[in-house]
Design a protein around this motif. Structure first.
Motif, PDB file in Angstrom:
ATOM      1  N   LEU A  14      31.697  33.091  30.771  1.00  0.00           N
ATOM      2  CA  LEU A  14      31.856  34.567  30.365  1.00  0.00           C
ATOM      3  C   LEU A  14      31.050  35.157  31.286  1.00  0.00           C
ATOM      4  CD1 LEU A  14      32.248  34.349  26.704  1.00  0.00           C
ATOM      5  CD2 LEU A  14      33.995  35.181  28.402  1.00  0.00           C
ATOM      6  N   LEU A  17      32.675  35.182  34.693  1.00  0.00           N
ATOM      7  CA  LEU A  17      33.753  36.058  34.751  1.00  0.00           C
ATOM      8  C   LEU A  17      33.450  37.681  34.964  1.00  0.00           C
ATOM      9  CD1 LEU A  17      36.856  35.933  34.263  1.00  0.00           C
ATOM     10  CD2 LEU A  17      36.648  36.296  31.941  1.00  0.00           C
ATOM     11  N   GLN A  18      32.190  37.941  34.077  1.00  0.00           N
ATOM     12  CA  GLN A  18      31.821  39.358  34.216  1.00  0.00           C
ATOM     13  C   GLN A  18      31.319  39.555  35.702  1.00  0.00           C
ATOM     14  OE1 GLN A  18      28.396  40.005  31.918  1.00  0.00           O
ATOM     15  NE2 GLN A  18      28.501  42.161  31.791  1.00  0.00           N
ATOM     16  N   MET A  21      34.274  40.107  37.942  1.00  0.00           N
ATOM     17  CA  MET A  21      35.205  41.247  37.445  1.00  0.00           C
ATOM     18  C   MET A  21      34.525  42.756  37.803  1.00  0.00           C
ATOM     19  SD  MET A  21      37.155  40.189  33.940  1.00  0.00           S
ATOM     20  CE  MET A  21      38.214  41.341  34.102  1.00  0.00           C
ATOM     21  N   ILE A  37      38.887  34.925  39.664  1.00  0.00           N
ATOM     22  CA  ILE A  37      39.002  35.364  38.178  1.00  0.00           C
ATOM     23  C   ILE A  37      39.792  34.216  37.418  1.00  0.00           C
ATOM     24  CG2 ILE A  37      39.845  36.981  36.479  1.00  0.00           C
ATOM     25  CD1 ILE A  37      38.653  39.023  38.612  1.00  0.00           C
ATOM     26  N   ARG A  38      41.250  34.298  37.996  1.00  0.00           N
ATOM     27  CA  ARG A  38      42.254  33.428  37.506  1.00  0.00           C
ATOM     28  C   ARG A  38      41.790  31.877  37.041  1.00  0.00           C
ATOM     29  NH1 ARG A  38      46.365  29.984  38.661  1.00  0.00           N
ATOM     30  NH2 ARG A  38      48.143  30.003  37.542  1.00  0.00           N
ATOM     31  N   THR A  40      38.547  30.970  36.813  1.00  0.00           N
ATOM     32  CA  THR A  40      37.419  31.021  35.771  1.00  0.00           C
ATOM     33  C   THR A  40      38.236  31.124  34.523  1.00  0.00           C
ATOM     34  OG1 THR A  40      35.907  32.071  37.429  1.00  0.00           O
ATOM     35  CG2 THR A  40      35.385  31.923  35.035  1.00  0.00           C
ATOM     36  N   THR A  41      39.041  32.066  34.338  1.00  0.00           N
ATOM     37  CA  THR A  41      39.904  32.159  33.172  1.00  0.00           C
ATOM     38  C   THR A  41      40.282  31.245  32.673  1.00  0.00           C
ATOM     39  OG1 THR A  41      40.344  34.582  33.625  1.00  0.00           O
ATOM     40  CG2 THR A  41      41.504  33.756  31.868  1.00  0.00           C
ATOM     41  N   LEU A  42      41.142  30.228  33.407  1.00  0.00           N
ATOM     42  CA  LEU A  42      41.936  28.804  33.017  1.00  0.00           C
ATOM     43  C   LEU A  42      40.898  27.719  32.527  1.00  0.00           C
ATOM     44  CD1 LEU A  42      44.582  28.511  35.719  1.00  0.00           C
ATOM     45  CD2 LEU A  42      44.958  28.904  33.562  1.00  0.00           C
ATOM     46  N   GLU A  43      39.408  27.935  33.243  1.00  0.00           N
ATOM     47  CA  GLU A  43      38.492  27.020  32.738  1.00  0.00           C
ATOM     48  C   GLU A  43      38.126  27.436  31.358  1.00  0.00           C
ATOM     49  OE1 GLU A  43      35.238  25.845  35.692  1.00  0.00           O
ATOM     50  OE2 GLU A  43      36.324  26.786  37.180  1.00  0.00           O
ATOM     51  N   LEU A  44      37.939  28.698  31.212  1.00  0.00           N
ATOM     52  CA  LEU A  44      37.560  29.263  29.949  1.00  0.00           C
ATOM     53  C   LEU A  44      38.401  29.125  28.628  1.00  0.00           C
ATOM     54  CD1 LEU A  44      35.497  31.141  28.329  1.00  0.00           C
ATOM     55  CD2 LEU A  44      36.713  33.077  29.219  1.00  0.00           C
ATOM     56  N   ILE A  45      39.836  29.071  29.283  1.00  0.00           N
ATOM     57  CA  ILE A  45      40.824  28.728  28.067  1.00  0.00           C
ATOM     58  C   ILE A  45      40.585  27.149  27.722  1.00  0.00           C
ATOM     59  CG2 ILE A  45      43.226  28.462  27.893  1.00  0.00           C
ATOM     60  CD1 ILE A  45      43.591  30.884  29.387  1.00  0.00           C
TER      61      ILE A  45
END
Length: 54
Positions: A14, A17-18, A21, A37-38, A40-45
């Motif tokens: 997070l 990601l911040q 962004m 961002i994409r 990192t978001t996939l890793e976060l999910i």
């Protein structure tokens, strides 16, 4: 939530990601930034939906 083993990883992602962004006031999004961002978001999910080990 306390039982999740990936809380530290989620918090770290997070933060990343911040940072990804946040743009300078006159900066425009770049393709490379959006792809980061994409990713990192996939890793976060994956971290958020990972099964809890007993």
């Amino acid at each position: 939530m306390k039982e999740r083993r990936d809380i530290a990883k989620i918090m770290n992602l997070l933060t990343i990601l911040q940072e990804q962004m946040t743009l300078a006031p006159d900066a425009r999004p770049a393709k490379e930034g959006v792809e980061a961002i994409r990713k990192t978001t996939l890793e976060l999910i994956k971290a958020a939906l990972a099964p809890v080990e007993s």
